[in-house]
Design an enzyme around this catalytic site. Sequence first.
Site, short mmCIF file in Angstrom:
data_model
loop_
_atom_site.label_atom_id
_atom_site.label_comp_id
_atom_site.label_asym_id
_atom_site.label_seq_id
_atom_site.Cartn_x
_atom_site.Cartn_y
_atom_site.Cartn_z
N TYR A 147 37.26 1.59 7.08
CA TYR A 147 37.44 0.13 7.00
C TYR A 147 37.26 -0.30 5.55
O TYR A 147 36.32 0.13 4.87
CB TYR A 147 36.42 -0.60 7.88
N GLU A 163 42.31 -7.13 3.90
CA GLU A 163 41.62 -6.22 4.82
C GLU A 163 42.54 -5.11 5.27
O GLU A 163 43.71 -5.36 5.60
CB GLU A 163 41.10 -7.00 6.02
#
Length: 380
Positions: free
Chosen positions: A101, A190
Site C-alpha cells: 500500500y 493512492e
Amino acid sequence: MKLYEFQGKQLFKKCGIRTPEGIIIENNIAIPEKTHDITYPAMVKAQVLSGGRGKAGGVKRAMNPQEAAGFTEQLLGADLKECKIDAILIEECVPFIEEYYLSITLDSASRMPVVIFSKHGGVDIEEVAATDPDKIAKVIIDPLIGLQDFYYEVIFRKAGLTEPDLKGRIKEVIASLYALFNDYDCMLVEINPLMRVKDGSIIAADAKVDIDDSGVYRHPDLIAWREEMATSELIKQAKAVKFLYIDCEPDGTVGVISNGSGMIMSCVDWITKQGGKVACALDLGGGATADRVAEGIRILAQNPNVKAILISIFGGITRCDEIAGGIIKAVEKIPVPIVAKLDGTNKEVGMKLLVNANRTDITIGYTIKEAAEKVLKAQN
C-alpha cells in the site's frame, strides 16, 4: 476533483510509474472490437468515483474475450453504489508475488505532505490501521527540502522493508508519486495494491487521485477531463453561472444555500443534529446579487427531494438586502418554503425586507440552531 482509475493511471504513466496494459470502453458498440486486444485472463473494472466497488460487484475476472464482453455489457450503464457506470477498464491480470500500500496525502496537523506505506496492501488499509497500526509507516515530508534520502530510510525501517533491490524500486515509485502529488496540485494519490511481480518490477494495479479544485485551471488535461466527466444536470446549471452545487444525502429533504464551504458544513451539521438530512447544497460565492440568489434557489429547488430550503448568509461583499431581494423574487415562482438567517452587511435592511414581504413561505431564523429547527418544520 476526483479522477477515475483509468485517468489516474494515465498520470502515473506520464510520471514513470508502470501500470497494467488495458483499454477503456465507453459504449457497447466498442466491446467486440476492443476486447480482443487484451491478454487474458483480464480484469473488468467499473469506473466509478466510489470505494468498495469490488465487494459491490464492480470488478470481475474474465478468462476470454467473450466473458469480458459479457461482463462489460452487463456493467456499462448500470448503477453501482449510487453511481452510473459510464466507462469500463479492461486490463491484464498481474501475476504478483506481493502487494503493498502506498499513498501521499496532506497531514492536517502539520499541514505538510505525508507518505504512507505498508507491506500489507490489497486490503482495506483502515482495517490494518485499526488492528495492527505498527504495520503502517507514516512519514511527514518537509516540502521545503523535499524527499531526501533519510526520509526513504525512515519509511523502509518503519515498514520493515530490508531487501536492497526492492527498496530501490519502491523508492523510485515514491519519488515519482511525490512529483505527481506536487506537480498536479493533488490532495491525495493512492496505490492499493502496489504489486511486486515475478521479475522484481513494481506495478500500480489501482489508482486513486484527488486534485485540489483550486489548481485544476493550471492543467489543460485535467480541464478537458472535467468537461468530459458525466455530471448531473443541476451541477451543470450551477457551474454555468459560477455556483457550486453539491449532492449530499440521497434520502435528504432539505436544501442549503450559503456563501462558503464552512458555512455550508455548519448548516449541514445543525440540520443533522436536529434529526434532519440535507439533500443538496449550493455555494453562492461572494458578491451575489438578488438575481443570482433567485437563480441559485431555482436550481436547488429542482432537486425533487428538496421540501424546504435553509439560506444562511454572512454578508461581507455579499449584501443581506440583495439576498433578501433574491429570496422574495424566487418564492413568487417557486413553491418551496425558505428559512433565512442573515448576518453582516445591511442585515437590518435585509431582515426588514423579508418581514415586510409578509409571506408564509418565508421564515426568519435568528440563530443557526433556530434556523435548522424551523426548516425541518417548514418542510412539513
